[in-house]
Design an enzyme around this catalytic site. Structure first.
Site, PDB file in Angstrom:
ATOM      1  N   LEU A 131       5.602   7.212 -17.333  1.00 10.38           N
ATOM      2  CA  LEU A 131       5.291   5.824 -17.687  1.00 10.38           C
ATOM      3  C   LEU A 131       5.187   4.994 -16.417  1.00 10.38           C
ATOM      4  O   LEU A 131       6.144   4.897 -15.646  1.00 10.38           O
ATOM      5  CB  LEU A 131       6.385   5.239 -18.596  1.00 10.38           C
ATOM      6  N   ALA A 132       4.030   4.415 -16.203  1.00  8.24           N
ATOM      7  CA  ALA A 132       3.811   3.676 -14.964  1.00  8.24           C
ATOM      8  C   ALA A 132       3.033   2.388 -15.194  1.00  8.24           C
ATOM      9  O   ALA A 132       2.465   1.826 -14.273  1.00  8.24           O
ATOM     10  CB  ALA A 132       3.064   4.565 -13.974  1.00  8.24           C
ATOM     11  N   ARG A 142       8.985  -8.296  -9.450  1.00  6.88           N
ATOM     12  CA  ARG A 142       9.953  -8.444  -8.380  1.00  6.88           C
ATOM     13  C   ARG A 142       9.553  -7.791  -7.056  1.00  6.88           C
ATOM     14  O   ARG A 142      10.167  -8.059  -6.029  1.00  6.88           O
ATOM     15  CB  ARG A 142      11.327  -7.936  -8.845  1.00  6.88           C
ATOM     16  N   LYS A 180       3.379  -1.132  -8.397  1.00  9.55           N
ATOM     17  CA  LYS A 180       4.722  -0.733  -7.951  1.00  9.55           C
ATOM     18  C   LYS A 180       4.850   0.750  -7.633  1.00  9.55           C
ATOM     19  O   LYS A 180       5.424   1.130  -6.602  1.00  9.55           O
ATOM     20  CB  LYS A 180       5.752  -1.124  -9.017  1.00  9.55           C
ATOM     21  N   GLN A 182      -2.316   1.822 -21.294  1.00 12.81           N
ATOM     22  CA  GLN A 182      -1.555   0.941 -22.186  1.00 12.81           C
ATOM     23  C   GLN A 182      -2.120  -0.456 -21.936  1.00 12.81           C
ATOM     24  O   GLN A 182      -1.954  -1.008 -20.844  1.00 12.81           O
ATOM     25  CB  GLN A 182      -0.054   0.980 -21.858  1.00 12.81           C
ATOM     26  N   THR A 204       8.551   0.398 -23.572  1.00  9.86           N
ATOM     27  CA  THR A 204       8.451   1.807 -23.189  1.00  9.86           C
ATOM     28  C   THR A 204       8.056   2.718 -24.352  1.00  9.86           C
ATOM     29  O   THR A 204       7.407   3.738 -24.132  1.00  9.86           O
ATOM     30  CB  THR A 204       9.770   2.287 -22.541  1.00  9.86           C
ATOM     31  N   TYR A 239      -3.583   9.221  28.184  1.00 10.50           N
ATOM     32  CA  TYR A 239      -4.211   9.193  26.860  1.00 10.50           C
ATOM     33  C   TYR A 239      -5.148  10.390  26.761  1.00 10.50           C
ATOM     34  O   TYR A 239      -6.126  10.484  27.518  1.00 10.50           O
ATOM     35  CB  TYR A 239      -5.001   7.892  26.606  1.00 10.50           C
ATOM     36  N   ASN A 260     -12.977   8.961  25.522  1.00  5.90           N
ATOM     37  CA  ASN A 260     -13.626   9.682  24.418  1.00  5.90           C
ATOM     38  C   ASN A 260     -14.533   8.806  23.568  1.00  5.90           C
ATOM     39  O   ASN A 260     -15.127   9.280  22.621  1.00  5.90           O
ATOM     40  CB  ASN A 260     -12.552  10.311  23.517  1.00  5.90           C
TER      41      ASN A 260
HETATM   42  C1  UD1 Z   1      14.651   1.164 -18.630  1.00  2.79           C
HETATM   43  C2  UD1 Z   1      15.421   1.578 -19.902  1.00  2.79           C
HETATM   44  C3  UD1 Z   1      16.934   1.476 -19.644  1.00  2.79           C
HETATM   45  C4  UD1 Z   1      17.293   2.319 -18.464  1.00  2.79           C
HETATM   46  C5  UD1 Z   1      16.453   1.953 -17.227  1.00  2.79           C
HETATM   47  C6  UD1 Z   1      16.673   2.952 -16.128  1.00  2.79           C
HETATM   48  C7  UD1 Z   1      14.073   0.963 -21.845  1.00  2.79           C
HETATM   49  C8  UD1 Z   1      13.898   0.016 -22.960  1.00  2.79           C
HETATM   50  N1  UD1 Z   1      15.049   0.704 -20.997  1.00  2.79           N
HETATM   51  O1  UD1 Z   1      14.910  -0.198 -18.350  1.00  2.79           O
HETATM   52  O2  UD1 Z   1      17.636   1.924 -20.784  1.00  2.79           O
HETATM   53  O3  UD1 Z   1      18.670   2.160 -18.173  1.00  2.79           O
HETATM   54  O4  UD1 Z   1      15.038   1.996 -17.542  1.00  2.79           O
HETATM   55  O5  UD1 Z   1      15.987   2.585 -14.954  1.00  2.79           O
HETATM   56  O6  UD1 Z   1      13.347   1.954 -21.748  1.00  2.79           O
HETATM   57  N2  UD1 Z   1       6.709   0.732 -18.708  1.00  2.79           N
HETATM   58  C9  UD1 Z   1       5.447   0.877 -19.220  1.00  2.79           C
HETATM   59  N3  UD1 Z   1       5.025   0.028 -20.201  1.00  2.79           N
HETATM   60  C10 UD1 Z   1       5.832  -0.930 -20.731  1.00  2.79           C
HETATM   61  C11 UD1 Z   1       7.124  -1.089 -20.197  1.00  2.79           C
HETATM   62  C12 UD1 Z   1       7.532  -0.234 -19.184  1.00  2.79           C
HETATM   63  O7  UD1 Z   1       4.691   1.751 -18.773  1.00  2.79           O
HETATM   64  O8  UD1 Z   1       5.372  -1.635 -21.635  1.00  2.79           O
HETATM   65  C13 UD1 Z   1       7.153   1.642 -17.631  1.00  2.79           C
HETATM   66  C14 UD1 Z   1       7.426   0.948 -16.301  1.00  2.79           C
HETATM   67  O9  UD1 Z   1       6.272   1.044 -15.465  1.00  2.79           O
HETATM   68  C15 UD1 Z   1       8.565   1.762 -15.720  1.00  2.79           C
HETATM   69  C16 UD1 Z   1       9.272   2.317 -16.934  1.00  2.79           C
HETATM   70  O10 UD1 Z   1       8.382   2.223 -18.018  1.00  2.79           O
HETATM   71  O11 UD1 Z   1       8.071   2.837 -14.923  1.00  2.79           O
HETATM   72  C17 UD1 Z   1      10.571   1.567 -17.255  1.00  2.79           C
HETATM   73  O12 UD1 Z   1      10.290   0.219 -17.524  1.00  2.79           O
HETATM   74  P1  UD1 Z   1      11.164  -0.962 -16.920  1.00  2.79           P
HETATM   75  O13 UD1 Z   1      10.623  -2.234 -17.416  1.00  2.79           O
HETATM   76  O14 UD1 Z   1      11.346  -0.794 -15.457  1.00  2.79           O
HETATM   77  O15 UD1 Z   1      12.549  -0.668 -17.723  1.00  2.79           O
HETATM   78  P2  UD1 Z   1      14.020  -1.094 -17.306  1.00  2.79           P
HETATM   79  O16 UD1 Z   1      14.247  -2.484 -17.701  1.00  2.79           O
HETATM   80  O17 UD1 Z   1      14.247  -0.701 -15.901  1.00  2.79           O
HETATM   81 CA    CA Z   2      12.954   0.083 -14.076  1.00  2.63          CA
END
Ligand code: UD1
Ligand code: CA
Length: 451
Positions: A11-12, A18, A25, A78, A84, A352, A372
């Site tokens: 998931l990215a 931030r 990121k 997405q 997530t 160099y 060069n």
């Molecule tokens: C998430 C977890 C949390 C865990 C933490 C660990 C959930 C709800 N929470 O929180 O339990 O302790 O990671 O680091 O999963 N992403 C998407 N699409 C979205 C939202 C997120 O692709 O709609 C991806 C983000 O790019 C990221 C990952 O999912 O790579 C996690 O999302 P992020 O928003 O960073 O979750 P956290 O709040 O860190």
């Molecule tokens: Ca995170």
């Protein structure tokens, strides 16, 4: 463990703000490789049957990076950041074609190791429908808390939705989860967004699948391995963990790092046995150091090969394509780019050398420049074996110096030199006997007359 076909979904798509960056990121680097690259490397090592990466809109660079590393990967879009669980559903194409286990990784969690993920997958063999990778958090703020009941995990509570008692728990979710469910997409579809963030949380799958009777297991790993990167500070903290790992690896492989905390390595740095690395050395991607070589203090190298027993630095700069032969010497303030320096050859001071081939045992004097570039194109300099280039010479490429030739100091060489010849490209020296004494007498008189 007999592995079932495995689909890994990274998931990215979620960005957050931030990082304050124009770059997605997951493309920020740790040890010279993008975070996504690290995660994909782990996926490759796990020999997944297929890999899918979920990206957000306008993330072509993430798509390119993915396909460069794993050409067969599915890149899924997405369209909106809805959480997530929704992100995982965006991998519908890959999920619907797959029957077997599914492992979810987050693109912003780059320090995971293969043995740990093997353990997570093994938990599925022990009868769990879901396996979650957890860790004891030094500071659990912001993480989802694992609510356990005996051996099994009952729920994951996100920080914002947790009660004060739940917030006191320190066993947290890393985000890594593995599933062995008959209908993963069906279960995901039943997750609701009635929480503080209004998002579809993947972590809610524990409760939703639990209602169908699926059990969830927890595997615990060190906090270092599951550091999530949401800010530049966390990026630097993850880099520090990564560097400690690489240094330890180098030392365990038989290299001496005199001050390990001052040596910077890249994800693909290869260091042989009995290599000695002095303090303040930076090795960018693509560096290979063969056995017994010595890298002296304050050296900077990238995409370079350093042969066995060679000595480089102090204060050397090896740019891409520098290929230092066995037992060769590169000294202080010497820059090499796209140069093969033959076995036992020396360039010890202030030079160099670009786009060249230097034969074995040749000696490049202090202040030598290989010219060069003419502002448009680059040209090569070819130097045979046992050539001696006198100090402060400029070799204007393209040019060839035959084996065993000598170039007098201060020469500007614009034509090829034949083997064993002496070439001089400087003005003849003139001498006027007694001139200085006469000059002094004359000037002293002139000065006296002025008074
Ligand atoms: C998430 C977890 C949390 C865990 C933490 C660990 C959930 C709800 N929470 O929180 O339990 O302790 O990671 O680091 O999963 N992403 C998407 N699409 C979205 C939202 C997120 O692709 O709609 C991806 C983000 O790019 C990221 C990952 O999912 O790579 C996690 O999302 P992020 O928003 O960073 O979750 P956290 O709040 O860190
Ligand atoms: Ca995170």
């Amino acid at each position: 463990m007999t592995r079932r076909p495995l689909l890994i979904v990274v998931l990215a798509a979620g960005e957050g703000t931030r990082m304050r960056s124009a770059l997605p990121k997951v493309l920020h680097k740790i040890g010279g490789r993008s975070m996504l690259g690290h995660v994909l490397a782990v996926a490759q090592e796990l020999a997944a049957e297929s890999v899918a990466v979920v990206v957000g809109p306008d993330m072509d660079a993430v798509r390119d990076e993915t396909l460069q590393q794993i050409p067969s990967a599915h890149v899924c879009l997405q369209s909106q950041r809805r959480g997530t669980a929704d992100a995982l559903l965006a991998a519908h194409g890959a999920l619907s074609r797959h029957s077997g286990d599914v492992l979810v990784l987050y693109g912003d969690t780059p320090l995971l190791t293969v043995p740990t993920l093997e353990q997570v997958l093994a938990a599925l063999d022990d009868g769990a429908g879901v396996a979650v990778l957890g860790f004891e958090a030094g500071d659990p703020t912001g993480y989802g808390r694992l609510l356990c009941d005996g051996q099994w995990l009952k729920a994951i509570r996100e920080e914002k939705d947790a009660s004060p008692e739940e917030r006191r728990l320190t066993l947290c979710s890393s985000g890594v989860m593995a599933f062995r469910l008959d209908d993963l997409e069906g279960v995901l579809g039943r997750i609701e967004n009635n929480n503080a963030k209004g998002e579809f949380y993947l972590t809610d799958i524990i409760e939703v699948a639990g209602r169908d009777g699926a059990r969830a297991a927890t595997v615990v790993c060190a906090e270092d391995e599951v550091m999530g990167v949401n800010s530049r500070e966390q990026l630097a903290a993850a880099e520090a963990v990564f560097q400690r790992r690489k240094r330890r690896e180098a030392m365990q492989g038989g290299a001496t790092l005199i001050a390990p905390e001052t040596v910077w390595l890249s994800w693909d740095t290869k260091i042989g046995r009995d290599v000695v690395v002095e303090p303040n050395v930076f090795l960018g991607p693509g560096v290979v150091i063969e056995d017994g070589a010595e890298i002296k203090a304050n050296t900077y190298a990238e995409s370079a090969h350093i042969g066995s027993g060679a000595r480089v630095g102090p204060f050397a700069r090896l740019r891409p394509g520098a290929d230092i032969g066995a037992s060769a010497r590169v000294g202080n303030f010497v820059e090499l780019k796209n140069v093969r320096l033959g076995e036992g050859a020396k360039a010890n001071h202030l030079a160099y050398l670009g786009d060249a081939d230097v034969g074995a045992r040749s000696n490049i004097g202090a202040g030598t420049i290989f010219c060069n570039y003419d502002g448009f194109l680059k040209y090569r300099t070819e130097i045979g074996e046992k050539v001696f280039i006198g100090s402060n010479s400029s070799l204007v490429a393209p040019v060839k110096i035959g084996e065993g030739a000598y170039i007098g100091s201060g020469s500007v060489i614009t034509k090829n030199v034949s083997a064993d010849a002496l070439a001089l490209g400087r003005s003849e020296q003139v001498e006027r006997p007694g001139w200085a004494a006469k000059f002094r007498t004359m000037m002293a008189r002139r000065k006296a007359e002025k008074k």
